[in-house]
Design a protein around this motif. Sequence first.
Motif, PDB file in Angstrom:
ATOM      1  N   MET A   1      45.632  50.455  53.121  1.00  0.00           N
ATOM      2  CA  MET A   1      46.661  49.822  52.310  1.00  0.00           C
ATOM      3  C   MET A   1      46.192  49.737  50.865  1.00  0.00           C
ATOM      4  O   MET A   1      45.138  49.200  50.568  1.00  0.00           O
ATOM      5  CB  MET A   1      46.938  48.429  52.859  1.00  0.00           C
ATOM      6  CG  MET A   1      47.971  47.675  52.103  1.00  0.00           C
ATOM      7  SD  MET A   1      48.274  46.099  52.938  1.00  0.00           S
ATOM      8  CE  MET A   1      48.901  45.191  51.590  1.00  0.00           C
ATOM      9  N   VAL A   2      46.966  50.248  49.948  1.00  0.00           N
ATOM     10  CA  VAL A   2      46.643  50.221  48.533  1.00  0.00           C
ATOM     11  C   VAL A   2      47.414  49.086  47.883  1.00  0.00           C
ATOM     12  O   VAL A   2      48.630  48.998  48.012  1.00  0.00           O
ATOM     13  CB  VAL A   2      47.000  51.569  47.859  1.00  0.00           C
ATOM     14  CG1 VAL A   2      46.770  51.503  46.373  1.00  0.00           C
ATOM     15  CG2 VAL A   2      46.219  52.698  48.492  1.00  0.00           C
ATOM     16  N   ALA A   3      46.680  48.220  47.180  1.00  0.00           N
ATOM     17  CA  ALA A   3      47.325  47.111  46.499  1.00  0.00           C
ATOM     18  C   ALA A   3      48.079  47.627  45.284  1.00  0.00           C
ATOM     19  O   ALA A   3      47.636  48.555  44.609  1.00  0.00           O
ATOM     20  CB  ALA A   3      46.283  46.084  46.070  1.00  0.00           C
ATOM     21  N   GLU A   4      49.231  47.024  45.029  1.00  0.00           N
ATOM     22  CA  GLU A   4      50.017  47.399  43.857  1.00  0.00           C
ATOM     23  C   GLU A   4      49.256  46.967  42.608  1.00  0.00           C
ATOM     24  O   GLU A   4      48.719  45.867  42.538  1.00  0.00           O
ATOM     25  CB  GLU A   4      51.373  46.694  43.900  1.00  0.00           C
ATOM     26  CG  GLU A   4      52.261  47.037  42.736  1.00  0.00           C
ATOM     27  CD  GLU A   4      53.607  46.336  42.839  1.00  0.00           C
ATOM     28  OE1 GLU A   4      54.136  45.968  41.769  1.00  0.00           O
ATOM     29  OE2 GLU A   4      54.097  46.152  43.954  1.00  0.00           O
ATOM     30  N   GLU A   5      49.181  47.858  41.619  1.00  0.00           N
ATOM     31  CA  GLU A   5      48.469  47.546  40.390  1.00  0.00           C
ATOM     32  C   GLU A   5      49.254  46.514  39.586  1.00  0.00           C
ATOM     33  O   GLU A   5      50.442  46.659  39.362  1.00  0.00           O
ATOM     34  CB  GLU A   5      48.269  48.810  39.563  1.00  0.00           C
ATOM     35  CG  GLU A   5      47.473  48.556  38.307  1.00  0.00           C
ATOM     36  CD  GLU A   5      47.217  49.821  37.536  1.00  0.00           C
ATOM     37  OE1 GLU A   5      46.080  50.296  37.576  1.00  0.00           O
ATOM     38  OE2 GLU A   5      48.171  50.327  36.909  1.00  0.00           O
ATOM     39  N   ILE A   6      48.569  45.488  39.167  1.00  0.00           N
ATOM     40  CA  ILE A   6      49.165  44.436  38.358  1.00  0.00           C
ATOM     41  C   ILE A   6      48.583  44.540  36.963  1.00  0.00           C
ATOM     42  O   ILE A   6      47.362  44.616  36.795  1.00  0.00           O
ATOM     43  CB  ILE A   6      48.860  43.051  38.952  1.00  0.00           C
ATOM     44  CG1 ILE A   6      49.460  42.920  40.348  1.00  0.00           C
ATOM     45  CG2 ILE A   6      49.349  41.942  38.035  1.00  0.00           C
ATOM     46  CD1 ILE A   6      49.024  41.684  41.093  1.00  0.00           C
TER      47      ILE A   6
ATOM     48  N   GLN B   1      34.525  47.274  45.281  1.00  0.00           N
ATOM     49  CA  GLN B   1      35.779  46.939  45.967  1.00  0.00           C
ATOM     50  C   GLN B   1      36.166  45.479  45.732  1.00  0.00           C
ATOM     51  O   GLN B   1      37.351  45.164  45.591  1.00  0.00           O
ATOM     52  CB  GLN B   1      35.668  47.231  47.466  1.00  0.00           C
ATOM     53  CG  GLN B   1      35.684  48.704  47.805  1.00  0.00           C
ATOM     54  CD  GLN B   1      36.951  49.380  47.306  1.00  0.00           C
ATOM     55  OE1 GLN B   1      38.055  48.874  47.431  1.00  0.00           O
ATOM     56  NE2 GLN B   1      36.785  50.554  46.702  1.00  0.00           N
ATOM     57  N   GLU B   2      35.169  44.588  45.691  1.00  0.00           N
ATOM     58  CA  GLU B   2      35.459  43.185  45.372  1.00  0.00           C
ATOM     59  C   GLU B   2      36.103  43.077  43.995  1.00  0.00           C
ATOM     60  O   GLU B   2      37.069  42.334  43.809  1.00  0.00           O
ATOM     61  CB  GLU B   2      34.180  42.344  45.395  1.00  0.00           C
ATOM     62  CG  GLU B   2      33.674  41.992  46.760  1.00  0.00           C
ATOM     63  CD  GLU B   2      32.457  41.090  46.686  1.00  0.00           C
ATOM     64  OE1 GLU B   2      32.517  40.023  46.026  1.00  0.00           O
ATOM     65  OE2 GLU B   2      31.429  41.461  47.275  1.00  0.00           O
ATOM     66  N   LEU B   3      35.548  43.807  43.023  1.00  0.00           N
ATOM     67  CA  LEU B   3      36.138  43.805  41.681  1.00  0.00           C
ATOM     68  C   LEU B   3      37.565  44.335  41.727  1.00  0.00           C
ATOM     69  O   LEU B   3      38.453  43.797  41.066  1.00  0.00           O
ATOM     70  CB  LEU B   3      35.300  44.650  40.714  1.00  0.00           C
ATOM     71  CG  LEU B   3      33.976  44.062  40.269  1.00  0.00           C
ATOM     72  CD1 LEU B   3      33.197  45.081  39.452  1.00  0.00           C
ATOM     73  CD2 LEU B   3      34.189  42.778  39.476  1.00  0.00           C
ATOM     74  N   HIS B   4      37.767  45.385  42.488  1.00  0.00           N
ATOM     75  CA  HIS B   4      39.098  45.983  42.596  1.00  0.00           C
ATOM     76  C   HIS B   4      40.097  44.981  43.170  1.00  0.00           C
ATOM     77  O   HIS B   4      41.249  44.916  42.726  1.00  0.00           O
ATOM     78  CB  HIS B   4      39.039  47.253  43.442  1.00  0.00           C
ATOM     79  CG  HIS B   4      40.324  47.984  43.502  1.00  0.00           C
ATOM     80  ND1 HIS B   4      40.834  48.695  42.431  1.00  0.00           N
ATOM     81  CD2 HIS B   4      41.232  48.109  44.492  1.00  0.00           C
ATOM     82  CE1 HIS B   4      41.994  49.213  42.770  1.00  0.00           C
ATOM     83  NE2 HIS B   4      42.268  48.877  44.013  1.00  0.00           N
ATOM     84  N   GLN B   5      39.668  44.190  44.129  1.00  0.00           N
ATOM     85  CA  GLN B   5      40.553  43.202  44.746  1.00  0.00           C
ATOM     86  C   GLN B   5      41.013  42.132  43.755  1.00  0.00           C
ATOM     87  O   GLN B   5      42.089  41.560  43.919  1.00  0.00           O
ATOM     88  CB  GLN B   5      39.867  42.547  45.947  1.00  0.00           C
ATOM     89  CG  GLN B   5      39.713  43.474  47.121  1.00  0.00           C
ATOM     90  CD  GLN B   5      38.888  42.855  48.241  1.00  0.00           C
ATOM     91  OE1 GLN B   5      38.384  41.750  48.133  1.00  0.00           O
ATOM     92  NE2 GLN B   5      38.758  43.597  49.332  1.00  0.00           N
TER      93      GLN B   5
END
Length: 155
Positions: A1-6, A81-85
Amino acid sequence: MVAEEILLTVEGVNQRLPLVRTIVRDIMELHRDIVMRKQRMISLRERYPASGGDDSVYEQEVVQMEGELIQDEQRLEEFAQELHQIGGTLTDAQMGVVDFPGDMDGERVWLCWRSDEPEVLFWHSGDCGTSDRVSVYHAVNRSGYSTENELQQDA
């Protein structure tokens, strides 16, 4: 699942910085350690080349180091990945540079933070490089935005 970029604001990124600093500090320490261990491993390989079936102490050390390096490189990826979240993208593990997607006057940009900066001070529109970072606090000059290099020359 790819999070929508905000798209974040400078204030939004600055609110995330306490957690970002902690993660980036861990990344930088682990990165330094990995680099030093890789150099040691290369040095051991050069001084004591493996010969088929070699069971020397040095060969055992290198094999152990290789396994540990793989695990630590996976840890680095987990930190990234933590930063990406929380909205960031690690762009330089050595310098601790993190980019956050943002918007400046309707233009899609990257809000750029470095571990030695107290808050988000710069943005850029392409790949991160210190020569193209633009101050979030300086007005447009004759040729466009003031870049970090121009600001340092003015000081």
